[in-house]
Design a protein around this motif. Structure first.
Motif, PDB file in Angstrom:
ATOM      1  N   CYS A  50     -35.606 -39.981 -57.118  1.00  0.00           N
ATOM      2  CA  CYS A  50     -35.504 -40.933 -56.001  1.00  0.00           C
ATOM      3  C   CYS A  50     -34.808 -40.294 -54.801  1.00  0.00           C
ATOM      4  O   CYS A  50     -35.210 -40.509 -53.653  1.00  0.00           O
ATOM      5  N   ASP A  51     -33.773 -39.505 -55.063  1.00  0.00           N
ATOM      6  CA  ASP A  51     -33.098 -38.789 -53.976  1.00  0.00           C
ATOM      7  C   ASP A  51     -34.069 -37.848 -53.267  1.00  0.00           C
ATOM      8  O   ASP A  51     -34.070 -37.739 -52.034  1.00  0.00           O
ATOM      9  N   LEU A  52     -34.890 -37.189 -54.052  1.00  0.00           N
ATOM     10  CA  LEU A  52     -35.856 -36.241 -53.502  1.00  0.00           C
ATOM     11  C   LEU A  52     -36.919 -36.951 -52.668  1.00  0.00           C
ATOM     12  O   LEU A  52     -37.294 -36.494 -51.581  1.00  0.00           O
ATOM     13  N   VAL A  53     -37.386 -38.096 -53.161  1.00  0.00           N
ATOM     14  CA  VAL A  53     -38.375 -38.892 -52.422  1.00  0.00           C
ATOM     15  C   VAL A  53     -37.795 -39.310 -51.067  1.00  0.00           C
ATOM     16  O   VAL A  53     -38.457 -39.208 -50.027  1.00  0.00           O
ATOM     17  N   GLY A  54     -36.535 -39.763 -51.092  1.00  0.00           N
ATOM     18  CA  GLY A  54     -35.880 -40.136 -49.844  1.00  0.00           C
ATOM     19  C   GLY A  54     -35.762 -38.955 -48.892  1.00  0.00           C
ATOM     20  O   GLY A  54     -35.946 -39.091 -47.682  1.00  0.00           O
ATOM     21  N   SER A  55     -35.485 -37.776 -49.452  1.00  0.00           N
ATOM     22  CA  SER A  55     -35.359 -36.561 -48.633  1.00  0.00           C
ATOM     23  C   SER A  55     -36.698 -36.162 -48.018  1.00  0.00           C
ATOM     24  O   SER A  55     -36.752 -35.746 -46.857  1.00  0.00           O
ATOM     25  N   PHE A  56     -37.774 -36.297 -48.799  1.00  0.00           N
ATOM     26  CA  PHE A  56     -39.106 -36.025 -48.244  1.00  0.00           C
ATOM     27  C   PHE A  56     -39.393 -36.967 -47.070  1.00  0.00           C
ATOM     28  O   PHE A  56     -39.935 -36.555 -46.048  1.00  0.00           O
ATOM     29  N   GLY A  57     -39.000 -38.227 -47.244  1.00  0.00           N
ATOM     30  CA  GLY A  57     -39.191 -39.197 -46.165  1.00  0.00           C
ATOM     31  C   GLY A  57     -38.424 -38.783 -44.917  1.00  0.00           C
ATOM     32  O   GLY A  57     -38.933 -38.885 -43.794  1.00  0.00           O
ATOM     33  N   ARG A  58     -37.206 -38.288 -45.118  1.00  0.00           N
ATOM     34  CA  ARG A  58     -36.358 -37.885 -43.989  1.00  0.00           C
ATOM     35  C   ARG A  58     -36.956 -36.679 -43.257  1.00  0.00           C
ATOM     36  O   ARG A  58     -36.925 -36.594 -42.037  1.00  0.00           O
TER      37      ARG A  58
END
Length: 224
Positions: free
Chosen positions: A2-10
């Motif tokens: 989930c952290d990684l998904v958020g980072s991709f979004g950023r």
């Protein structure tokens, strides 16, 4: 993950929207009431991060994913989930603009219980109120005509200055500064309470950063 998904979004912004059909269903699995609070908080937090970073990129998924998950999150028994749900609503309103203003009334009603939380119940309880305040501020800045300011502003002012989540200070005070510049009548009707907020936020012991402190002091002078 989930952290990684958020980072991709950023990093990718709206370019990440094409991958949402793959990621949203498994993320939402973790938001189900049968999951432990840490899972629910993580999932709703991830949705909030995606809403913040993708802006209009989530529009296709607002009605069926972000909106129901946020409303359910606001009614959760866990403060962290409720906090993240309030954040998700605030940044979604900011990112989606006028397209979801018809739902403001429902969103405000769903968030209103958060303002009744007892701050003495701990940091997560305080953060919950802070994020609700910031969400309301984002809604006001996005479309003030769709927020019943006469009812909302006294409730918002009462919970200020923020107690826990200092990252939301800029959002909340910029909202107040904007309304003050316009001499917005409903804000001016709460001049005493507004003066208290600016005085406390601008004081030496305040946890507001120095630049905002100075702006609060100037705003307070303009009210005298």
């Amino acid at each position: 993950v989930c952290d990684l998904v958020g980072s991709f979004g950023r990093v990718m912004g709206q370019h990440f929207a094409q991958y949402l059909p793959k990621f949203l269903p498994p993320i939402c699995e973790y938001a189900k009431s049968s999951r432990p609070p840490s899972d629910r908080s993580m999932a709703v937090g991830c949705l909030g991060e995606l809403a913040q970073e993708l802006g209009t990129g989530i529009s296709e998924y607002w009605q069926n994913v972000f909106y129901p998950a946020s409303i359910a999150g606001l009614g959760d028994s866990d403060y962290s989930v409720r906090r993240n749900a309030a954040f998700c609503i605030g940044v979604s309103c900011e990112g989606l603009g006028e397209s979801i203003t018809s739902q403001y009334s429902t969103l405000l009603q769903a968030m209103s219980p958060l303002f009744g939380i007892d701050i003495n119940e701990g940091d997560t309880a305080a953060a919950c109120i802070d994020n609700a305040a910031a969400a309301v501020a984002r809604m006001i800045m996005t479309s003030p005509s769709h927020v019943p300011l006469a009812q909302v502003l006294p409730v918002l002012l009462k919970c200020l200055p923020l107690n826990n989540d200092m990252t939301e200070n800029e959002t909340v005070y910029n909202c107040l500064f904007g309304l003050l510049q316009q001499s917005q009548p409903d804000l001016m009707a709460n001049k005493v309470e507004l003066s208290r907020v600016f005085a406390e936020a601008g004081s030496e012991e305040s946890r507001v950063d120095d630049e905002l402190k100075e702006k609060c002091k100037l705003a307070l002078q303009s009210l005298r």
